[in-house]
Design a protein around this motif. Structure first.
Motif, PDB file in Angstrom:
ATOM      1  N   ASP A  26       0.745  -1.003  -0.055  1.00 57.36           N
ATOM      2  CA  ASP A  26      -0.006  -0.086   0.023  1.00 57.36           C
ATOM      3  C   ASP A  26       1.406   1.026   0.079  1.00 57.36           C
ATOM      4  O   ASP A  26       0.235   2.493  -0.812  1.00 57.36           O
ATOM      5  N   GLU A  27       1.646   0.957   0.705  1.00 55.10           N
ATOM      6  CA  GLU A  27       2.669   2.050   0.600  1.00 55.10           C
ATOM      7  C   GLU A  27       3.559   2.891  -0.745  1.00 55.10           C
ATOM      8  O   GLU A  27       3.012   3.822  -1.387  1.00 55.10           O
ATOM      9  N   ALA A  28       3.707   1.794  -1.237  1.00 59.63           N
ATOM     10  CA  ALA A  28       4.261   2.190  -2.538  1.00 59.63           C
ATOM     11  C   ALA A  28       3.293   2.078  -3.240  1.00 59.63           C
ATOM     12  O   ALA A  28       3.590   3.422  -4.976  1.00 59.63           O
ATOM     13  N   ARG A  29       2.243   1.615  -3.150  1.00 60.46           N
ATOM     14  CA  ARG A  29       0.759   2.813  -4.218  1.00 60.46           C
ATOM     15  C   ARG A  29       0.538   3.421  -4.010  1.00 60.46           C
ATOM     16  O   ARG A  29       0.191   4.446  -5.199  1.00 60.46           O
ATOM     17  N   HIS A  30       0.644   4.055  -3.071  1.00 61.95           N
ATOM     18  CA  HIS A  30       0.373   5.386  -2.259  1.00 61.95           C
ATOM     19  C   HIS A  30       1.100   6.542  -2.763  1.00 61.95           C
ATOM     20  O   HIS A  30       0.554   7.891  -4.008  1.00 61.95           O
ATOM     21  N   ALA A  31       3.107   5.459  -3.275  1.00 62.46           N
ATOM     22  CA  ALA A  31       3.377   6.903  -3.669  1.00 62.46           C
ATOM     23  C   ALA A  31       3.495   6.861  -5.076  1.00 62.46           C
ATOM     24  O   ALA A  31       3.302   7.797  -5.531  1.00 62.46           O
ATOM     25  N   THR A  33       0.836   5.772  -7.213  1.00 62.81           N
ATOM     26  CA  THR A  33      -0.261   6.025  -7.769  1.00 62.81           C
ATOM     27  C   THR A  33      -1.243   7.464  -7.100  1.00 62.81           C
ATOM     28  O   THR A  33      -2.092   8.242  -7.893  1.00 62.81           O
ATOM     29  N   VAL A  34      -0.861   7.482  -6.248  1.00 66.56           N
ATOM     30  CA  VAL A  34      -1.378   9.050  -4.912  1.00 66.56           C
ATOM     31  C   VAL A  34      -0.608  10.120  -5.670  1.00 66.56           C
ATOM     32  O   VAL A  34      -1.170  11.704  -6.503  1.00 66.56           O
ATOM     33  N   SER A  35       0.993   9.855  -5.140  1.00 66.88           N
ATOM     34  CA  SER A  35       1.999  10.803  -5.460  1.00 66.88           C
ATOM     35  C   SER A  35       2.095  11.125  -6.344  1.00 66.88           C
ATOM     36  O   SER A  35       3.142  12.480  -6.727  1.00 66.88           O
ATOM     37  N   ARG A  36       2.663   9.924  -7.084  1.00 66.47           N
ATOM     38  CA  ARG A  36       2.392  10.560  -9.060  1.00 66.47           C
ATOM     39  C   ARG A  36       4.338  10.534  -8.588  1.00 66.47           C
ATOM     40  O   ARG A  36       4.903  10.562  -9.479  1.00 66.47           O
ATOM     41  N   VAL A  37       4.932   9.674  -7.929  1.00 70.00           N
ATOM     42  CA  VAL A  37       6.315   9.263  -7.741  1.00 70.00           C
ATOM     43  C   VAL A  37       6.718   8.776  -9.432  1.00 70.00           C
ATOM     44  O   VAL A  37       6.667   7.686  -9.442  1.00 70.00           O
ATOM     45  N   GLY A  61       6.164  -0.016  -9.943  1.00 68.95           N
ATOM     46  CA  GLY A  61       5.362  -0.349 -10.394  1.00 68.95           C
ATOM     47  C   GLY A  61       3.579   0.030 -10.229  1.00 68.95           C
ATOM     48  O   GLY A  61       4.614   0.936  -9.581  1.00 68.95           O
ATOM     49  N   PRO A  62       2.979  -0.473 -10.874  1.00 69.53           N
ATOM     50  CA  PRO A  62       1.743   0.212  -9.838  1.00 69.53           C
ATOM     51  C   PRO A  62       1.623  -0.127  -7.992  1.00 69.53           C
ATOM     52  O   PRO A  62       0.571   0.619  -6.768  1.00 69.53           O
ATOM     53  N   ARG A  63       2.169  -1.437  -7.543  1.00 69.99           N
ATOM     54  CA  ARG A  63       2.244  -1.258  -6.251  1.00 69.99           C
ATOM     55  C   ARG A  63       3.810  -2.057  -5.374  1.00 69.99           C
ATOM     56  O   ARG A  63       4.118  -2.500  -5.027  1.00 69.99           O
ATOM     57  N   GLU A  64       5.049  -1.366  -6.242  1.00 62.35           N
ATOM     58  CA  GLU A  64       5.816  -1.116  -5.891  1.00 62.35           C
ATOM     59  C   GLU A  64       7.416  -0.307  -6.634  1.00 62.35           C
ATOM     60  O   GLU A  64       6.494   0.107  -7.483  1.00 62.35           O
ATOM     61  N   LEU A  65       8.452   0.469  -6.101  1.00 57.86           N
ATOM     62  CA  LEU A  65       9.048   0.783  -6.836  1.00 57.86           C
ATOM     63  C   LEU A  65      10.392   0.321  -6.300  1.00 57.86           C
ATOM     64  O   LEU A  65      10.485   0.204  -5.022  1.00 57.86           O
ATOM     65  N   ALA A  66      11.686   1.324  -6.588  1.00 56.90           N
ATOM     66  CA  ALA A  66      12.526   0.742  -5.807  1.00 56.90           C
ATOM     67  C   ALA A  66      13.653   1.494  -5.918  1.00 56.90           C
ATOM     68  O   ALA A  66      13.612   3.347  -6.791  1.00 56.90           O
ATOM     69  N   LEU A  67      14.325   1.831  -5.318  1.00 57.02           N
ATOM     70  CA  LEU A  67      15.468   2.925  -5.061  1.00 57.02           C
ATOM     71  C   LEU A  67      16.799   2.975  -4.586  1.00 57.02           C
ATOM     72  O   LEU A  67      16.424   2.564  -3.903  1.00 57.02           O
TER      73      LEU A  67
END
Length: 244
Positions: A26-31, A33-37, A61-67
């Motif tokens: 959910d945290e990645a999805r928010h980043a 989808t919502v915050s448009r990171v 991705g829809p529910r993931e991101l890499a940093l």
């Protein structure tokens, strides 16, 4: 400034610059989808236990991101700790106090079922209320980019405060107190700020808490709302403790 995302399940210990951190759920999805990171943006990811990793997003991705980490901040838990004992209040006044106190650096929060509290957390509502406050705390930690996530205790009656705060120095905010909070000198013990509800602390509760070792202190000549008193007192203590 990097925006902070929290994932308490991550193991960030031992990371070095160049390491890749995966945020999911959910945290990645928010980043994303919502915050448009998007890839190329700089953000931070924390574990809520003292580690914050700053870096540049390499993929999403829809529910993931890499940093990719380029700066890793590790902070020991603050000492002495500050706990806010916030009386339940009507409307959103207690929630406003919790939010501001978290942004100002409180280390733990205890919801207090005071005698004059209009709001009541009973039955299933008790855990629902605690979870609501925990969500507010979590969002405030992210907004203020804090490395430690303050815990929210179960709602506690007056009779249970002394036990819940065992070992802490209780400072009871009371407008009629003879001693000003600005005159209080830290002695190394953890500090617990006790804030009453809209109607103030009932005389019988005041007597009971003082008998348990609480020290009545006042903030100033004016009487603050329950939503304001705790955060104002934390600001004073931040200076006394050298945090600010």
């Amino acid at each position: 400034m990097s925006h902070l995302y929290l994932d308490e399940s991550l193991d960030l210990a031992g990371l070095a610059p160049g390491a890749v951190v995966q945020l999911s759920g959910d945290e990645a999805r928010h980043a994303v989808t919502v915050s448009r990171v998007r890839a190329g943006e700089r953000i931070a990811i924390g574990d809520g236990r003292g580690i914050v990793v700053h870096g540049v997003v390499t993929s999403t991705g829809p529910r993931e991101l890499a940093l990719e980490a380029d700066d890793i901040v590790i902070e020991a838990p603050p000492t002495p700790r500050i706990t806010l004992v916030q009386a339940l209040a009507k409307g959103d006044r207690d929630e406003l106090a919790v939010q501001a106190a978290t942004e100002l650096g409180v280390d733990a929060i205890v919801p207090w079922a005071a005698a004059r509290s209009v709001s009541r957390w009973e039955g299933p509502k008790a855990e629902k209320g605690r979870q609501r406050w925990a969500t507010i705390v979590r969002e405030a930690v992210k907004q203020s980019i804090r490395s430690w996530l303050p815990p929210v205790a179960p709602v506690t009656p007056t009779a249970g405060l002394a036990t819940a705060l065992d070992g802490s120095r209780m400072l009871l905010l009371e407008p009629t107190a003879a001693i000003a909070l600005t005159d209080v000198r830290p002695d190394g013990r953890d500090l617990a700020l006790v804030v009453g509800p809209e109607g103030g602390i009932a005389p019988v509760e005041l007597e009971r808490l003082v008998a348990a070792g609480a020290e009545p202190v006042r903030l100033g000549a004016s009487v603050l709302r329950t939503s304001t008193a705790g955060p104002a007192a934390i600001a004073v203590l931040n200076v006394a403790l050298g945090r600010w």
